[in-house]
Write a protein that holds these residues in place. Structure first.
Motif, PDB file in Angstrom:
ATOM      1  N   UNK A 114       0.824  -1.206   0.000  1.00  0.00           N
ATOM      2  CA  UNK A 114       0.000   0.000   0.000  1.00  0.00           C
ATOM      3  C   UNK A 114       0.859   1.256   0.000  1.00  0.00           C
ATOM      4  N   UNK A 115       1.925   1.259   0.799  1.00  0.00           N
ATOM      5  CA  UNK A 115       2.790   2.429   0.854  1.00  0.00           C
ATOM      6  C   UNK A 115       3.498   2.657  -0.481  1.00  0.00           C
ATOM      7  N   UNK A 116       4.006   1.587  -1.067  1.00  0.00           N
ATOM      8  CA  UNK A 116       4.692   1.707  -2.349  1.00  0.00           C
ATOM      9  C   UNK A 116       3.761   2.271  -3.425  1.00  0.00           C
ATOM     10  N   UNK A 117       2.563   1.733  -3.510  1.00  0.00           N
ATOM     11  CA  UNK A 117       1.630   2.154  -4.554  1.00  0.00           C
ATOM     12  C   UNK A 117       1.066   3.544  -4.255  1.00  0.00           C
ATOM     13  N   UNK A 118       0.709   3.794  -3.006  1.00  0.00           N
ATOM     14  CA  UNK A 118       0.142   5.095  -2.646  1.00  0.00           C
ATOM     15  C   UNK A 118       1.101   6.236  -2.968  1.00  0.00           C
ATOM     16  N   UNK A 119       2.380   6.034  -2.700  1.00  0.00           N
ATOM     17  CA  UNK A 119       3.368   7.085  -2.926  1.00  0.00           C
ATOM     18  C   UNK A 119       3.998   7.027  -4.312  1.00  0.00           C
ATOM     19  N   UNK A 120       3.547   6.096  -5.148  1.00  0.00           N
ATOM     20  CA  UNK A 120       4.060   6.010  -6.503  1.00  0.00           C
ATOM     21  C   UNK A 120       5.532   5.650  -6.581  1.00  0.00           C
ATOM     22  N   UNK A 121       5.996   4.842  -5.645  1.00  0.00           N
ATOM     23  CA  UNK A 121       7.403   4.459  -5.632  1.00  0.00           C
ATOM     24  C   UNK A 121       7.627   3.320  -6.624  1.00  0.00           C
ATOM     25  N   UNK A 122       8.700   3.354  -7.396  1.00  0.00           N
ATOM     26  CA  UNK A 122       8.926   2.322  -8.420  1.00  0.00           C
ATOM     27  C   UNK A 122       9.344   0.994  -7.798  1.00  0.00           C
ATOM     28  N   UNK A 123       8.637  -0.061  -8.154  1.00  0.00           N
ATOM     29  CA  UNK A 123       9.009  -1.395  -7.670  1.00  0.00           C
ATOM     30  C   UNK A 123       8.430  -2.435  -8.619  1.00  0.00           C
ATOM     31  N   UNK A 124       9.006  -3.632  -8.534  1.00  0.00           N
ATOM     32  CA  UNK A 124       8.511  -4.770  -9.303  1.00  0.00           C
ATOM     33  C   UNK A 124       7.851  -5.735  -8.339  1.00  0.00           C
ATOM     34  N   UNK A 125       6.639  -6.139  -8.661  1.00  0.00           N
ATOM     35  CA  UNK A 125       5.895  -7.070  -7.802  1.00  0.00           C
ATOM     36  C   UNK A 125       6.105  -8.500  -8.284  1.00  0.00           C
ATOM     37  N   UNK A 126       6.460  -9.374  -7.364  1.00  0.00           N
ATOM     38  CA  UNK A 126       6.550 -10.808  -7.643  1.00  0.00           C
ATOM     39  C   UNK A 126       5.469 -11.467  -6.801  1.00  0.00           C
ATOM     40  N   UNK A 127       4.367 -11.857  -7.441  1.00  0.00           N
ATOM     41  CA  UNK A 127       3.216 -12.421  -6.738  1.00  0.00           C
ATOM     42  C   UNK A 127       3.152 -13.922  -6.991  1.00  0.00           C
ATOM     43  N   UNK A 128       3.285 -14.699  -5.934  1.00  0.00           N
ATOM     44  CA  UNK A 128       3.307 -16.149  -6.035  1.00  0.00           C
ATOM     45  C   UNK A 128       1.962 -16.735  -5.608  1.00  0.00           C
TER      46      UNK A 128
END
Length: 337
Positions: A25-39
């Motif tokens: 939530x914090x990453x997406x809310x603040x628009x921080x760049x990241x790659x999601x690995x969803x297993x």
């Protein structure tokens, strides 16, 4: 200042993974760049994949370049270090100290409430809390109200703007909605703000999409090979008493239930089981074991854990589980005339 290294966040199914939701939530809310690995939690290969990143074998895990950070609070603090210009924590020093205390209490406490009302975004029901769990929810409400008193005019969240404190407490907002828990006006207003947060709405929408794509039964179970040795130890035995109310969405349930019987029967320490379910969907299963260790081993089995997750996510409206010691066993059977 140097640019932060590339970030990867490793998580599992969004419907019922409260710890992973917090840093996401914090990453997406603040628009921080990241790659999601969803297993996929029910995939037998998932535990080994997680261990490639996490020494605990659990998620979430944040990979910063070649380094892996585990535990939600540690990940949040890492984000605060990497992005000092972003208000991960409240800017006001007193609010920031208060927010950190709230986040730490949430991380370490509320165990009974979390166990009894596991996160399940797809669930909509009403439960009555026992006194111990009600006390935990009361304490949660006191935390929300104390934070809101400090910043009531600054915004709808705990300290005005959405922060790490809100992210840490957000899974309880989902439990309040999923289980129809009665809360006061301040907590209800904060819960509404969480559900209206664009980042949360995205998480919720993706969770519902995953439920459509990830069948809970698809990776549970390989047929047993070979005979099951009969074990009939003398009392004392241990009984696991599991009563449940089926939901309306039970596609795949019979296959999973059949496989769990096969799996339990193959486990060391299993004695027997008996089960019944009524037309209203309420059922009870009692399994018997020769030791608490045998019960714990079955509970920790990966296939069983995947089935538990599917039950919480889809199959059950509610369930109740008890473990009891059987001291005596008597049998009566009327002779036929």
């Amino acid at each position: 200042m140097a640019e932060p290294e590339e970030l990867e966040l490793v998580i599992v199914d969004k419907n019922d993974t409260s710890w992973s939701m917090r840093p996401w939530l914090l990453l997406v809310h603040h628009g921080l760049p990241f790659r999601e690995i969803s297993l996929v939690a029910s995939d037998p290969a998932t535990p080994d994949k997680i261990r490639e990143f996490s020494p605990t074998g659990k998620v979430p895990v944040l990979r910063v370049g070649e380094q892996c950070i585990w535990e939600s609070l540690a990940i949040i603090e890492t984000l605060a270090d990497l992005f000092p210009a972003v208000a991960i924590w409240p800017r006001h020093p007193a609010w920031r100290r208060h927010a950190r205390a709230i986040a730490a209490e949430m991380h370490a406490g509320f165990a009974d409430l979390r166990r009894h009302c596991t996160m399940n975004l797809a669930l909509s029901t009403t439960v009555q809390l026992d006194p111990a769990r009600r006390r935990e929810l009361d304490r949660f409400e006191a935390m929300v109200e104390a934070a809101r008193r400090e910043s009531a005019t600054q915004g709808p969240f705990l300290f005005g703007e959405f922060s790490a404190a809100d992210a840490m407490l957000a899974p309880v907002a989902t439990r309040i909605r999923s289980y129809g828990l009665k809360v006061g006006a301040t907590t209800e207003s904060w819960t509404h703000a969480i559900f209206e947060l664009p980042a949360f709405r995205r998480w919720e929408a993706e969770a519902m999409q995953e439920l459509k794509l990830r069948s809970p039964a698809e990776s549970i179970g390989v047929p047993l090979r070979g005979p099951v040795t009969s074990r009939i130890p003398a009392p004392p035995l241990y009984a696991v008493i599991f009563s449940s109310q089926l939901s309306a969405e039970t596609g795949g349930y019979s296959q999973v239930a059949t496989r769990m019987v096969e799996l339990a029967s193959s486990m060391p320490g299993y004695v027997s089981h008996e089960s019944a379910r009524g037309d209203d969907g309420f059922g009870i299963t009692v399994s018997y074991w020769d030791s608490l260790e045998a019960i714990a081993n079955f509970r920790a089995n990966f296939e069983h854990r995947a089935a538990q997750a599917a039950g919480k996510r889809q199959f059950y409206l509610a369930y109740d589980l008890r473990v009891a010691r059987v001291e005596r066993h008597a049998v009566f059977k009327r002779d036929s005339e």
